[in-house]
Design a protein around this motif. Structure first.
Motif, PDB file in Angstrom:
ATOM      1  N   ASN A  41      29.585  56.710  24.390  1.00 23.32           N
ATOM      2  CA  ASN A  41      29.546  56.767  25.849  1.00 23.32           C
ATOM      3  C   ASN A  41      28.227  57.354  26.348  1.00 23.32           C
ATOM      4  O   ASN A  41      27.716  56.958  27.394  1.00 23.32           O
ATOM      5  CB  ASN A  41      30.733  57.578  26.375  1.00 23.32           C
ATOM      6  CG  ASN A  41      32.035  56.833  26.226  1.00 23.32           C
ATOM      7  OD1 ASN A  41      32.069  55.609  26.241  1.00 23.32           O
ATOM      8  ND2 ASN A  41      33.122  57.559  26.054  1.00 23.32           N
ATOM      9  N   ARG A  45      25.639  55.485  28.809  1.00 22.26           N
ATOM     10  CA  ARG A  45      25.126  56.164  30.003  1.00 22.26           C
ATOM     11  C   ARG A  45      23.599  56.201  29.996  1.00 22.26           C
ATOM     12  O   ARG A  45      22.963  55.932  31.016  1.00 22.26           O
ATOM     13  CB  ARG A  45      25.700  57.583  30.067  1.00 22.26           C
ATOM     14  CG  ARG A  45      25.068  58.503  31.083  1.00 22.26           C
ATOM     15  CD  ARG A  45      25.409  58.160  32.511  1.00 22.26           C
ATOM     16  NE  ARG A  45      26.818  58.245  32.791  1.00 22.26           N
ATOM     17  CZ  ARG A  45      27.331  58.116  34.014  1.00 22.26           C
ATOM     18  NH1 ARG A  45      26.526  57.874  35.047  1.00 22.26           N
ATOM     19  NH2 ARG A  45      28.636  58.186  34.207  1.00 22.26           N
ATOM     20  N   ASP A 164      26.021  44.697  33.555  1.00 19.29           N
ATOM     21  CA  ASP A 164      27.097  45.418  32.883  1.00 19.29           C
ATOM     22  C   ASP A 164      26.592  45.950  31.549  1.00 19.29           C
ATOM     23  O   ASP A 164      25.990  45.220  30.764  1.00 19.29           O
ATOM     24  CB  ASP A 164      28.297  44.508  32.647  1.00 19.29           C
ATOM     25  CG  ASP A 164      29.082  44.248  33.918  1.00 19.29           C
ATOM     26  OD1 ASP A 164      29.453  45.238  34.580  1.00 19.29           O
ATOM     27  OD2 ASP A 164      29.311  43.077  34.266  1.00 19.29           O
ATOM     28  N   ASP A 166      27.943  47.947  28.093  1.00 15.67           N
ATOM     29  CA  ASP A 166      29.167  48.295  27.377  1.00 15.67           C
ATOM     30  C   ASP A 166      28.843  48.568  25.912  1.00 15.67           C
ATOM     31  O   ASP A 166      27.729  48.322  25.452  1.00 15.67           O
ATOM     32  CB  ASP A 166      30.180  47.148  27.492  1.00 15.67           C
ATOM     33  CG  ASP A 166      31.616  47.603  27.254  1.00 15.67           C
ATOM     34  OD1 ASP A 166      31.828  48.762  26.847  1.00 15.67           O
ATOM     35  OD2 ASP A 166      32.532  46.793  27.495  1.00 15.67           O
ATOM     36  N   ARG A 175      33.444  53.884  27.869  1.00 20.90           N
ATOM     37  CA  ARG A 175      33.356  53.759  29.320  1.00 20.90           C
ATOM     38  C   ARG A 175      32.185  52.861  29.688  1.00 20.90           C
ATOM     39  O   ARG A 175      31.028  53.284  29.688  1.00 20.90           O
ATOM     40  CB  ARG A 175      33.175  55.132  29.959  1.00 20.90           C
ATOM     41  CG  ARG A 175      34.257  56.131  29.614  1.00 20.90           C
ATOM     42  CD  ARG A 175      35.621  55.715  30.142  1.00 20.90           C
ATOM     43  NE  ARG A 175      35.663  55.734  31.584  1.00 20.90           N
ATOM     44  CZ  ARG A 175      36.761  55.461  32.278  1.00 20.90           C
ATOM     45  NH1 ARG A 175      37.877  55.132  31.662  1.00 20.90           N
ATOM     46  NH2 ARG A 175      36.742  55.499  33.591  1.00 20.90           N
ATOM     47  N   LEU A 177      29.685  50.763  32.072  1.00 21.39           N
ATOM     48  CA  LEU A 177      29.093  51.064  33.369  1.00 21.39           C
ATOM     49  C   LEU A 177      28.501  49.795  33.958  1.00 21.39           C
ATOM     50  O   LEU A 177      28.189  48.841  33.236  1.00 21.39           O
ATOM     51  CB  LEU A 177      28.013  52.141  33.231  1.00 21.39           C
ATOM     52  CG  LEU A 177      28.507  53.539  32.848  1.00 21.39           C
ATOM     53  CD1 LEU A 177      27.334  54.465  32.556  1.00 21.39           C
ATOM     54  CD2 LEU A 177      29.394  54.128  33.941  1.00 21.39           C
ATOM     55  N   ARG A 178      28.360  49.793  35.262  1.00 26.75           N
ATOM     56  CA  ARG A 178      27.831  48.612  35.960  1.00 26.75           C
ATOM     57  C   ARG A 178      26.773  49.048  36.963  1.00 26.75           C
ATOM     58  O   ARG A 178      26.927  50.062  37.654  1.00 26.75           O
ATOM     59  CB  ARG A 178      28.963  47.877  36.675  1.00 26.75           C
ATOM     60  CG  ARG A 178      28.513  46.679  37.509  1.00 26.75           C
ATOM     61  CD  ARG A 178      29.724  45.935  38.044  1.00 26.75           C
ATOM     62  NE  ARG A 178      30.452  45.322  36.936  1.00 26.75           N
ATOM     63  CZ  ARG A 178      31.715  44.878  37.026  1.00 26.75           C
ATOM     64  NH1 ARG A 178      32.386  45.017  38.162  1.00 26.75           N
ATOM     65  NH2 ARG A 178      32.292  44.317  35.980  1.00 26.75           N
ATOM     66  N   CYS A 190      28.147  52.260  38.878  1.00 29.20           N
ATOM     67  CA  CYS A 190      29.571  52.463  39.100  1.00 29.20           C
ATOM     68  C   CYS A 190      30.337  52.214  37.799  1.00 29.20           C
ATOM     69  O   CYS A 190      29.777  51.769  36.800  1.00 29.20           O
ATOM     70  CB  CYS A 190      30.086  51.563  40.215  1.00 29.20           C
ATOM     71  SG  CYS A 190      29.855  49.788  39.901  1.00 29.20           S
ATOM     72  N   ASP A 191      31.635  52.515  37.850  1.00 33.19           N
ATOM     73  CA  ASP A 191      32.500  52.395  36.677  1.00 33.19           C
ATOM     74  C   ASP A 191      33.542  51.313  36.940  1.00 33.19           C
ATOM     75  O   ASP A 191      34.439  51.501  37.763  1.00 33.19           O
ATOM     76  CB  ASP A 191      33.180  53.739  36.412  1.00 33.19           C
ATOM     77  CG  ASP A 191      33.990  53.749  35.129  1.00 33.19           C
ATOM     78  OD1 ASP A 191      34.378  52.666  34.653  1.00 33.19           O
ATOM     79  OD2 ASP A 191      34.249  54.845  34.604  1.00 33.19           O
ATOM     80  N   ARG A 201      33.128  56.426  42.245  1.00 32.92           N
ATOM     81  CA  ARG A 201      32.651  55.693  41.064  1.00 32.92           C
ATOM     82  C   ARG A 201      33.125  54.248  41.048  1.00 32.92           C
ATOM     83  O   ARG A 201      32.692  53.452  40.225  1.00 32.92           O
ATOM     84  CB  ARG A 201      33.147  56.389  39.796  1.00 32.92           C
ATOM     85  CG  ARG A 201      32.648  57.810  39.590  1.00 32.92           C
ATOM     86  CD  ARG A 201      33.327  58.442  38.399  1.00 32.92           C
ATOM     87  NE  ARG A 201      34.780  58.494  38.584  1.00 32.92           N
ATOM     88  CZ  ARG A 201      35.663  58.678  37.609  1.00 32.92           C
ATOM     89  NH1 ARG A 201      35.240  58.816  36.363  1.00 32.92           N
ATOM     90  NH2 ARG A 201      36.961  58.717  37.866  1.00 32.92           N
ATOM     91  N   CYS A 203      33.553  50.371  41.573  1.00 30.96           N
ATOM     92  CA  CYS A 203      32.587  49.289  41.832  1.00 30.96           C
ATOM     93  C   CYS A 203      33.036  48.459  43.037  1.00 30.96           C
ATOM     94  O   CYS A 203      34.205  48.399  43.359  1.00 30.96           O
ATOM     95  CB  CYS A 203      32.479  48.395  40.599  1.00 30.96           C
ATOM     96  SG  CYS A 203      31.705  49.219  39.163  1.00 30.96           S
TER      97      CYS A 203
END
Length: 203
Positions: A41, A45, A164, A166, A175, A177-178, A190-191, A201, A203
């Motif tokens: 993760n 991030r 995206d 991943d 987790r 993220l976008r 955002c998530d 968070r 989207c």
């Protein structure tokens, strides 16, 4: 063995040592999955933050120069080395901020005159992160670049609108993220797993 006062000397017996090692091994096995997920993760991030910074750099340069500046996701022969093997790719983990098309010239030093007039580059494979990138237009079509104009706005509708990030092996522990690029040039992280409308968070 007796001490000077006739008491047994302090120390571990073989059985006590084996029990201690067994308990430690069990504890390590219990926490290993969570540690692995935390590392994954963190890599996701870091990748998302790097790409977001690249997009923001492209936009700020466009505003500063009052000229179009493009952000391009690229694939490299070695994802950890930015060189001239670069090819624009909607799944590229590396990126280039430049004034011109950087295809095959990503190894060029930053310059205001030498093509492709590179501003900044980043090789996403440094550190060996196990993550994937997928970029599309706002309409869902594959896209590898987005251009910002002198007002900081996105040029056209065929550029990247969503990115995206991943893990290479998606799972409940990871987790994703976008990044969403607005037409006005804003870049928001955002998530996609968040569903509450009250959560910032989402989207």
């Amino acid at each position: 063995m007796l001490s000077g006062r006739g008491r047994p000397a302090a120390g571990f017996t073989v059985i006590e040592l084996m029990v201690t090692i067994t308990v430690l091994a069990l504890l390590l096995m219990a926490v290993a999955p969570s540690v692995g997920a935390w590392i994954a993760n963190t890599q996701i991030r870091n990748a998302a933050t790097s790409i977001q910074m690249g997009l923001q750099r492209a936009r700020s340069e466009a505003l500063r120069r009052n000229a179009p500046v493009r952000f391009t996701l690229v694939s490299l022969t070695n994802a950890a080395v930015m060189d001239d093997s670069c090819v624009p790719s909607d799944t590229g983990v590396s990126w280039v901020v430049s004034l011109d098309d950087p295809t095959g010239e990503c190894g060029t030093a930053p310059s205001d005159t030498a093509a492709p007039r590179i501003v900044e580059t980043h090789a996403g494979g440094v550190g060996g992160g196990r993550f994937t990138v997928a970029a599309t237009t706002s309409g869902g079509d594959e896209a590898s670049s987005v251009t910002f104009n002198g007002f900081g706005r996105v040029v056209g509708t065929d550029g990247i609108g969503v990115i995206d990030i991943d893990h290479v092996e998606p799972g409940a522990d990871y987790r994703a993220l976008r990044l969403i690029i607005g037409l006005g040039g804003t870049v928001r992280m955002c998530d996609p797993a968040v569903t509450s409308a009250d959560d910032p968070r989402k989207c």
